[in-house]
Design a protein around this motif. Structure first.
Motif, PDB file in Angstrom:
ATOM      1  N   GLU A 227     -32.901 -34.758 -27.733  1.00 39.72           N
ATOM      2  CA  GLU A 227     -31.952 -35.353 -28.678  1.00 39.72           C
ATOM      3  C   GLU A 227     -32.209 -34.769 -30.058  1.00 39.72           C
ATOM      4  OE1 GLU A 227     -32.323 -39.562 -28.370  1.00 39.72           O
ATOM      5  OE2 GLU A 227     -31.504 -39.558 -26.336  1.00 39.72           O
ATOM      6  N   PHE A 228     -31.123 -34.686 -30.851  1.00 44.08           N
ATOM      7  CA  PHE A 228     -31.344 -34.195 -32.219  1.00 44.08           C
ATOM      8  C   PHE A 228     -30.427 -34.899 -33.214  1.00 44.08           C
ATOM      9  CE2 PHE A 228     -28.301 -31.230 -30.333  1.00 44.08           C
ATOM     10  CZ  PHE A 228     -27.305 -31.155 -31.300  1.00 44.08           C
ATOM     11  N   ASP A 229     -30.848 -34.794 -34.436  1.00 40.68           N
ATOM     12  CA  ASP A 229     -30.119 -35.388 -35.543  1.00 40.68           C
ATOM     13  C   ASP A 229     -28.842 -34.564 -35.766  1.00 40.68           C
ATOM     14  OD1 ASP A 229     -29.328 -36.469 -37.862  1.00 40.68           O
ATOM     15  OD2 ASP A 229     -31.294 -36.341 -38.870  1.00 40.68           O
ATOM     16  N   LYS A 230     -27.682 -35.181 -35.501  1.00 43.09           N
ATOM     17  CA  LYS A 230     -26.422 -34.426 -35.571  1.00 43.09           C
ATOM     18  C   LYS A 230     -26.140 -33.886 -36.991  1.00 43.09           C
ATOM     19  CE  LYS A 230     -24.890 -35.106 -31.262  1.00 43.09           C
ATOM     20  NZ  LYS A 230     -26.156 -35.488 -30.633  1.00 43.09           N
ATOM     21  N   LYS A 231     -26.714 -34.557 -37.989  1.00 46.70           N
ATOM     22  CA  LYS A 231     -26.488 -34.096 -39.376  1.00 46.70           C
ATOM     23  C   LYS A 231     -27.235 -32.806 -39.666  1.00 46.70           C
ATOM     24  CE  LYS A 231     -26.479 -38.818 -40.751  1.00 46.70           C
ATOM     25  NZ  LYS A 231     -27.605 -39.678 -40.971  1.00 46.70           N
ATOM     26  N   ARG A 232     -28.179 -32.494 -38.773  1.00 51.37           N
ATOM     27  CA  ARG A 232     -28.984 -31.294 -39.038  1.00 51.37           C
ATOM     28  C   ARG A 232     -28.708 -30.196 -38.014  1.00 51.37           C
ATOM     29  NH1 ARG A 232     -34.953 -33.113 -40.319  1.00 51.37           N
ATOM     30  NH2 ARG A 232     -35.083 -30.892 -40.852  1.00 51.37           N
ATOM     31  N   LEU A 233     -27.450 -30.118 -37.634  1.00 55.07           N
ATOM     32  CA  LEU A 233     -27.042 -29.129 -36.632  1.00 55.07           C
ATOM     33  C   LEU A 233     -27.418 -27.698 -37.045  1.00 55.07           C
ATOM     34  CD1 LEU A 233     -25.612 -28.854 -33.885  1.00 55.07           C
ATOM     35  CD2 LEU A 233     -23.458 -28.648 -35.110  1.00 55.07           C
ATOM     36  N   ASN A 234     -27.300 -27.440 -38.363  1.00 53.53           N
ATOM     37  CA  ASN A 234     -27.617 -26.074 -38.824  1.00 53.53           C
ATOM     38  C   ASN A 234     -29.098 -25.732 -38.632  1.00 53.53           C
ATOM     39  OD1 ASN A 234     -25.034 -25.453 -39.483  1.00 53.53           O
ATOM     40  ND2 ASN A 234     -25.230 -26.242 -41.597  1.00 53.53           N
ATOM     41  N   ASP A 235     -29.959 -26.729 -38.874  1.00 52.76           N
ATOM     42  CA  ASP A 235     -31.396 -26.513 -38.639  1.00 52.76           C
ATOM     43  C   ASP A 235     -31.652 -26.224 -37.163  1.00 52.76           C
ATOM     44  OD1 ASP A 235     -32.155 -26.922 -41.237  1.00 52.76           O
ATOM     45  OD2 ASP A 235     -32.385 -29.103 -40.986  1.00 52.76           O
ATOM     46  N   VAL A 236     -30.954 -27.003 -36.316  1.00 51.80           N
ATOM     47  CA  VAL A 236     -31.129 -26.820 -34.865  1.00 51.80           C
ATOM     48  C   VAL A 236     -30.729 -25.396 -34.484  1.00 51.80           C
ATOM     49  CG1 VAL A 236     -30.396 -27.598 -32.582  1.00 51.80           C
ATOM     50  CG2 VAL A 236     -30.734 -29.258 -34.398  1.00 51.80           C
ATOM     51  N   LYS A 237     -29.568 -24.976 -34.999  1.00 49.72           N
ATOM     52  CA  LYS A 237     -29.061 -23.639 -34.656  1.00 49.72           C
ATOM     53  C   LYS A 237     -30.029 -22.547 -35.086  1.00 49.72           C
ATOM     54  CE  LYS A 237     -24.127 -24.479 -34.316  1.00 49.72           C
ATOM     55  NZ  LYS A 237     -22.877 -24.557 -35.054  1.00 49.72           N
TER      56      LYS A 237
ATOM     57  N   LEU B 110     -35.808 -32.619 -33.674  1.00 45.60           N
ATOM     58  CA  LEU B 110     -35.607 -32.707 -32.226  1.00 45.60           C
ATOM     59  C   LEU B 110     -36.525 -33.781 -31.650  1.00 45.60           C
ATOM     60  CD1 LEU B 110     -35.590 -29.006 -30.945  1.00 45.60           C
ATOM     61  CD2 LEU B 110     -33.639 -30.417 -31.549  1.00 45.60           C
ATOM     62  N   THR B 111     -36.018 -34.525 -30.694  1.00 47.55           N
ATOM     63  CA  THR B 111     -36.868 -35.495 -29.988  1.00 47.55           C
ATOM     64  C   THR B 111     -36.746 -35.244 -28.496  1.00 47.55           C
ATOM     65  OG1 THR B 111     -35.968 -37.019 -31.610  1.00 47.55           O
ATOM     66  CG2 THR B 111     -37.491 -37.936 -29.985  1.00 47.55           C
ATOM     67  N   ILE B 112     -37.906 -35.117 -27.863  1.00 46.50           N
ATOM     68  CA  ILE B 112     -37.901 -34.912 -26.413  1.00 46.50           C
ATOM     69  C   ILE B 112     -38.075 -36.260 -25.724  1.00 46.50           C
ATOM     70  CG2 ILE B 112     -39.196 -33.897 -24.493  1.00 46.50           C
ATOM     71  CD1 ILE B 112     -39.684 -31.507 -26.385  1.00 46.50           C
ATOM     72  N   LYS B 113     -37.134 -36.566 -24.842  1.00 50.94           N
ATOM     73  CA  LYS B 113     -37.211 -37.851 -24.132  1.00 50.94           C
ATOM     74  C   LYS B 113     -37.410 -37.614 -22.642  1.00 50.94           C
ATOM     75  CE  LYS B 113     -35.501 -41.061 -27.245  1.00 50.94           C
ATOM     76  NZ  LYS B 113     -34.522 -42.013 -27.686  1.00 50.94           N
ATOM     77  N   LYS B 114     -38.404 -38.298 -22.087  1.00 50.11           N
ATOM     78  CA  LYS B 114     -38.655 -38.161 -20.657  1.00 50.11           C
ATOM     79  C   LYS B 114     -38.233 -39.438 -19.950  1.00 50.11           C
ATOM     80  CE  LYS B 114     -42.441 -34.978 -21.331  1.00 50.11           C
ATOM     81  NZ  LYS B 114     -43.881 -34.764 -21.309  1.00 50.11           N
ATOM     82  N   ASN B 115     -37.517 -39.253 -18.853  1.00 54.40           N
ATOM     83  CA  ASN B 115     -37.036 -40.409 -18.103  1.00 54.40           C
ATOM     84  C   ASN B 115     -37.877 -40.601 -16.833  1.00 54.40           C
ATOM     85  OD1 ASN B 115     -35.664 -42.304 -16.678  1.00 54.40           O
ATOM     86  ND2 ASN B 115     -33.677 -41.247 -16.723  1.00 54.40           N
ATOM     87  N   PRO B 116     -38.760 -41.607 -16.816  1.00 53.27           N
ATOM     88  CA  PRO B 116     -39.645 -41.780 -15.653  1.00 53.27           C
ATOM     89  C   PRO B 116     -38.910 -42.236 -14.395  1.00 53.27           C
ATOM     90  CG  PRO B 116     -39.955 -43.566 -17.210  1.00 53.27           C
ATOM     91  CD  PRO B 116     -38.977 -42.644 -17.845  1.00 53.27           C
ATOM     92  N   ASN B 117     -37.622 -42.604 -14.531  1.00 56.10           N
ATOM     93  CA  ASN B 117     -36.864 -43.052 -13.352  1.00 56.10           C
ATOM     94  C   ASN B 117     -36.210 -41.898 -12.594  1.00 56.10           C
ATOM     95  OD1 ASN B 117     -37.418 -45.750 -13.983  1.00 56.10           O
ATOM     96  ND2 ASN B 117     -35.735 -45.736 -15.471  1.00 56.10           N
ATOM     97  N   ASN B 118     -36.085 -40.751 -13.267  1.00 54.82           N
ATOM     98  CA  ASN B 118     -35.515 -39.574 -12.612  1.00 54.82           C
ATOM     99  C   ASN B 118     -36.578 -38.485 -12.565  1.00 54.82           C
ATOM    100  OD1 ASN B 118     -33.170 -40.978 -12.507  1.00 54.82           O
ATOM    101  ND2 ASN B 118     -32.100 -39.770 -14.054  1.00 54.82           N
ATOM    102  N   VAL B 119     -36.955 -38.116 -11.360  1.00 58.45           N
ATOM    103  CA  VAL B 119     -38.093 -37.214 -11.212  1.00 58.45           C
ATOM    104  C   VAL B 119     -37.666 -35.955 -10.468  1.00 58.45           C
ATOM    105  CG1 VAL B 119     -40.389 -36.997 -10.185  1.00 58.45           C
ATOM    106  CG2 VAL B 119     -39.700 -39.153 -11.218  1.00 58.45           C
ATOM    107  N   ILE B 120     -38.121 -34.816 -10.955  1.00 53.19           N
ATOM    108  CA  ILE B 120     -37.826 -33.552 -10.271  1.00 53.19           C
ATOM    109  C   ILE B 120     -39.087 -33.129  -9.526  1.00 53.19           C
ATOM    110  CG2 ILE B 120     -37.211 -31.127 -10.586  1.00 53.19           C
ATOM    111  CD1 ILE B 120     -35.808 -32.609 -13.241  1.00 53.19           C
TER     112      ILE B 120
END
Ligand SMILES: [Zn+2]
Length: 264
Positions: A166-176, A217-227
């Motif tokens: 996930e990322f802060d939509k206001k900082r799209l330029n930083d992400v890019k 940027l924030t990395i989110k892990k979902n423990p309910n969906n496992v690969i």
């Protein structure tokens, strides 16, 4: 629970399991490593060996050859009707007889019955020179990975939680500008969503984020969906390895349930 097959090859599988928990997937993983029986060479009788390798080295190599295993046809030798003497219900026999120049491969092991032919037939055992000779007989029996690694049919089973970024939509330029400097196959920005292209490469992304002190940027892990991914050595195809392991786990749960009932 929902299962989606991401990749299924003869010896490799990647499966997404939704609405589960890591401990459940881990129990399948542990069964695969230590409790899924497979055939491996246990006894070797060497009649003649004039090759450059000692009998022990050749025996060790023979022990590691994957042998196609049909669990519906075999018993553990010590639980068999023959009481451990060895019979077609628990023991698979091969012979090998070679002389003269050339490499001896796993496929040169001749089974007593054709259905037990070695399918991983290009594993070199020893190279013979001049008039060197190797004549031997082997017996393969079922065993478990927890007793010896030669009975471990599944290699490197592993799981990871589904990851979203996930990322802060206001900082799209930083992400890019940040992703411009990343390896091309790492992430993809599409419809204002950042997608990790290969879940296994999460640590690579995290190290880039550390390096650049990324706070958008924030990395989110979902423990309910496992690969879940694993490979087999060829004793089983990937599908059968999973089905047989699930059967073993099911057996353990029902045994446990039975014992609980007896407690009353
Ligand atoms: Zn037997």
């Amino acid at each position: 629970m929902k299962i989606e097959v991401k990749e299924l090859r003869p010896k490799k599988a990647v499966i997404k399991i939704e609405d589960t928990k890591p401990y459940f997937v881990n129990s399948i993983r542990r069964i695969m490593l230590s409790e899924l029986p497979k055939l491996a060479v246990q006894d070797v009788v060497i009649y003649d060996n004039t090759s450059a390798l000692f009998d022990e080295i050749i025996s060790h190599r023979l022990g590691l050859i994957p042998i196609p295993t049909d669990l519906s046809l075999l018993n553990f030798k010590d639980e068999c009707v023959c009481k451990g003497k060895g019979c077609p219900n628990c023991t698979v026999r091969y012979t090998l007889s070679k002389e003269g120049e050339g490499i001896i491969y796993s496929g040169d092991l001749q089974p007593a019955e054709k259905s037990w032919a070695i399918t991983e037939d290009k594993i070199p055992i020893v190279e013979l020179f001049g008039e060197q000779r190797l004549i031997l007989e082997v017996e393969a029996i079922l065993g478990l990975g927890k007793k010896h690694a030669k009975w471990q049919a599944v290699q490197s089973p592993s799981y990871r939680m589904e990851t979203t970024i996930e990322f802060d939509k206001k900082r799209l330029n930083d992400v890019k500008s940040f992703i411009e400097n990343l390896p091309k196959d790492l992430v993809k920005l599409k419809d204002n969503k950042l997608e990790l292209l290969d879940n296994k490469k999460l640590p690579v992304l995290e190290s880039y984020m550390d390096q650049e002190n990324v706070d958008f940027l924030t990395i989110k892990k979902n423990p309910n969906n496992v690969i879940f991914s694993y490979e087999t050595d060829g004793s089983f195809n990937a599908r059968d390895a999973l089905l047989e392991s699930a059967k073993i786990l099911e057996g353990k749960y029902s045994e446990f349930a039975k014992l609980l009932k007896e407690l009353k």
